[in-house]
Design a protein around this motif. Structure first.
Motif, PDB file in Angstrom:
ATOM      1  N   SER A  76      -7.637  -3.360  -1.510  1.00 21.50           N
ATOM      2  CA  SER A  76      -6.400  -3.505  -1.675  1.00 21.50           C
ATOM      3  C   SER A  76      -6.002  -3.744  -3.387  1.00 21.50           C
ATOM      4  O   SER A  76      -5.187  -3.283  -4.082  1.00 21.50           O
ATOM      5  N   MET A  79      -6.730  -0.281  -4.697  1.00 22.03           N
ATOM      6  CA  MET A  79      -5.431   0.320  -4.849  1.00 22.03           C
ATOM      7  C   MET A  79      -4.505   0.253  -5.779  1.00 22.03           C
ATOM      8  O   MET A  79      -3.726   0.884  -6.186  1.00 22.03           O
ATOM      9  N   ASN A  83      -2.979   2.465  -8.486  1.00 25.92           N
ATOM     10  CA  ASN A  83      -1.503   2.975  -8.616  1.00 25.92           C
ATOM     11  C   ASN A  83      -0.872   2.324 -10.075  1.00 25.92           C
ATOM     12  O   ASN A  83       0.285   3.062 -10.238  1.00 25.92           O
ATOM     13  N   SER A 127      -5.310   8.992  -3.868  1.00 28.40           N
ATOM     14  CA  SER A 127      -4.977   7.938  -3.484  1.00 28.40           C
ATOM     15  C   SER A 127      -4.417   7.932  -2.111  1.00 28.40           C
ATOM     16  O   SER A 127      -4.671   7.156  -1.265  1.00 28.40           O
ATOM     17  N   LYS A 128      -3.896   9.138  -1.593  1.00 26.61           N
ATOM     18  CA  LYS A 128      -3.374   9.196  -0.250  1.00 26.61           C
ATOM     19  C   LYS A 128      -4.560   9.340   0.713  1.00 26.61           C
ATOM     20  O   LYS A 128      -4.688   8.976   1.903  1.00 26.61           O
ATOM     21  N   GLU A 131      -5.824   5.879   1.090  1.00 31.99           N
ATOM     22  CA  GLU A 131      -4.942   5.011   2.037  1.00 31.99           C
ATOM     23  C   GLU A 131      -5.325   5.230   3.455  1.00 31.99           C
ATOM     24  O   GLU A 131      -5.042   4.309   4.202  1.00 31.99           O
ATOM     25  N   ASP A 134      -6.595   2.125   5.239  1.00 31.42           N
ATOM     26  CA  ASP A 134      -5.806   1.275   6.032  1.00 31.42           C
ATOM     27  C   ASP A 134      -5.657   1.310   7.554  1.00 31.42           C
ATOM     28  O   ASP A 134      -5.651   0.358   8.052  1.00 31.42           O
ATOM     29  N   HIS A 155       1.251   8.340   6.654  1.00 33.15           N
ATOM     30  CA  HIS A 155      -0.101   8.509   5.868  1.00 33.15           C
ATOM     31  C   HIS A 155      -0.453  10.189   5.912  1.00 33.15           C
ATOM     32  O   HIS A 155      -0.917  10.726   4.887  1.00 33.15           O
ATOM     33  N   HIS A 185       3.641   0.919  -4.573  1.00 33.77           N
ATOM     34  CA  HIS A 185       2.526   0.756  -4.167  1.00 33.77           C
ATOM     35  C   HIS A 185       1.582  -0.449  -4.863  1.00 33.77           C
ATOM     36  O   HIS A 185       0.670  -1.034  -4.369  1.00 33.77           O
ATOM     37  N   TYR A 189       0.035  -3.275  -2.112  1.00 33.25           N
ATOM     38  CA  TYR A 189      -1.251  -3.582  -2.250  1.00 33.25           C
ATOM     39  C   TYR A 189      -1.797  -4.869  -2.835  1.00 33.25           C
ATOM     40  O   TYR A 189      -2.584  -5.661  -2.413  1.00 33.25           O
TER      41      TYR A 189
END
Length: 273
Positions: A76, A79, A83, A127-128, A131, A134, A155, A185, A189
């Protein structure tokens, strides 16, 4: 990646910009960048994610739920920092170029600030991929209630759309949704990182409902922005604007339903019982 410092637009058609469609050639700046060059890469990653969603819970149910506080916190935090980098790059470079927040055509330029935006939007796409962790954390921790259709749809669809943006429109008006989403984000995060520290910190996280509200504002703004760009006949791909606007509608409904169920009057009465 070595970038040319040339400030001139390269390879522009007579009207000075590209009106991209998904059948058009990819943007020359990102065409060979990791995960961008082939749609089969995207299909393979997305298929792996959906297989994890389908079979991961059955496998994890055989074992005791994991706490994973340290991995959760580190992921987290990383991330949130990633971001923050994306947001700052998009914000400062777009300001330096005098980008319009209402309509900014995508131009193939290798100027330093344009390449900063292009690189930031590539990182936004990457970054996706990160993710997806998660979902893995939900599965390993047996958080089945959080493994919802909204979560999986959000997602998987964002992964595909950010890939399309990195491949065909890695600058221009694409900077705006990337900048807004990365800002949200950072907060999201940051919340996850604080929440992973345990009950002593969690009691200070009463503002979660406002984070969901902020996401709703984001989707509403995205729809309005796409609509005004269409009305003004912005020099951006017609299909991209249609897709961006329509894409916001199911999220407005799904996040609105989640907010109502979690924080509405009925949710409050259930907690009081």
């Amino acid at each position: 990646m070595a970038f040319n410092g040339n400030d001139t637009d390269i390879g522009l058609p007579p009207n000075g910009s590209y009106l991209y469609r998904f059948v058009a050639p990819p943007d020359e700046r990102t065409r060979t960048w990791p995960l961008v060059e082939s749609p089969w890469n995207v299909a393979a990653v997305l298929a792996t994610y959906l297989l994890m969603v389908r079979f991961g819970p059955k496998w994890a149910a055989r074992y005791k739920p994991m706490q994973l506080r340290v991995p959760l916190f580190l992921h987290s935090l990383a991330m949130a920092l990633l971001n923050a980098h994306i947001f700052l790059e998009l914000f400062t470079a777009s300001r330096a170029l005098g980008y319009s927040y209402a309509c900014q055509p995508c131009r193939v330029s290798y100027s330093p600030h344009e390449m900063r935006i292009t690189a930031a939007l590539w990182w936004f796409f990457i970054s996706k991929v990160f993710e997806f962790a998660d979902t893995a954390f939900f599965i390993l921790r047996h958080k089945w209630r959080q493994l919802t259709f909204l979560h999986v749809y959000h997602h998987s669809s964002m992964f595909f759309l950010t890939w399309a943006a990195a491949r065909w429109m890695p600058s221009g008006s694409t900077f705006l949704p990337g900048m807004i989403n990365s800002f949200i984000h950072i907060i999201m995060y940051g919340y996850y990182a604080a929440s992973s520290l345990g009950p002593r910190i969690q009691r200070f996280l009463w503002w979660k409902r406002y984070l969901t509200g902020l996401q709703l504002v984001q989707f509403g703004y995205g729809f309005i922005w796409g609509a005004q760009a269409l009305i003004r006949k912005c020099e951006v791909s017609y299909w991209a604007l249609i897709t961006a606007s329509v894409y916001m509608l199911p999220f407005l409904y799904l996040f609105g339903k989640f907010y109502r169920n979690s924080y509405g009057p009925k949710a409050g009465s259930k907690k009081a019982m």
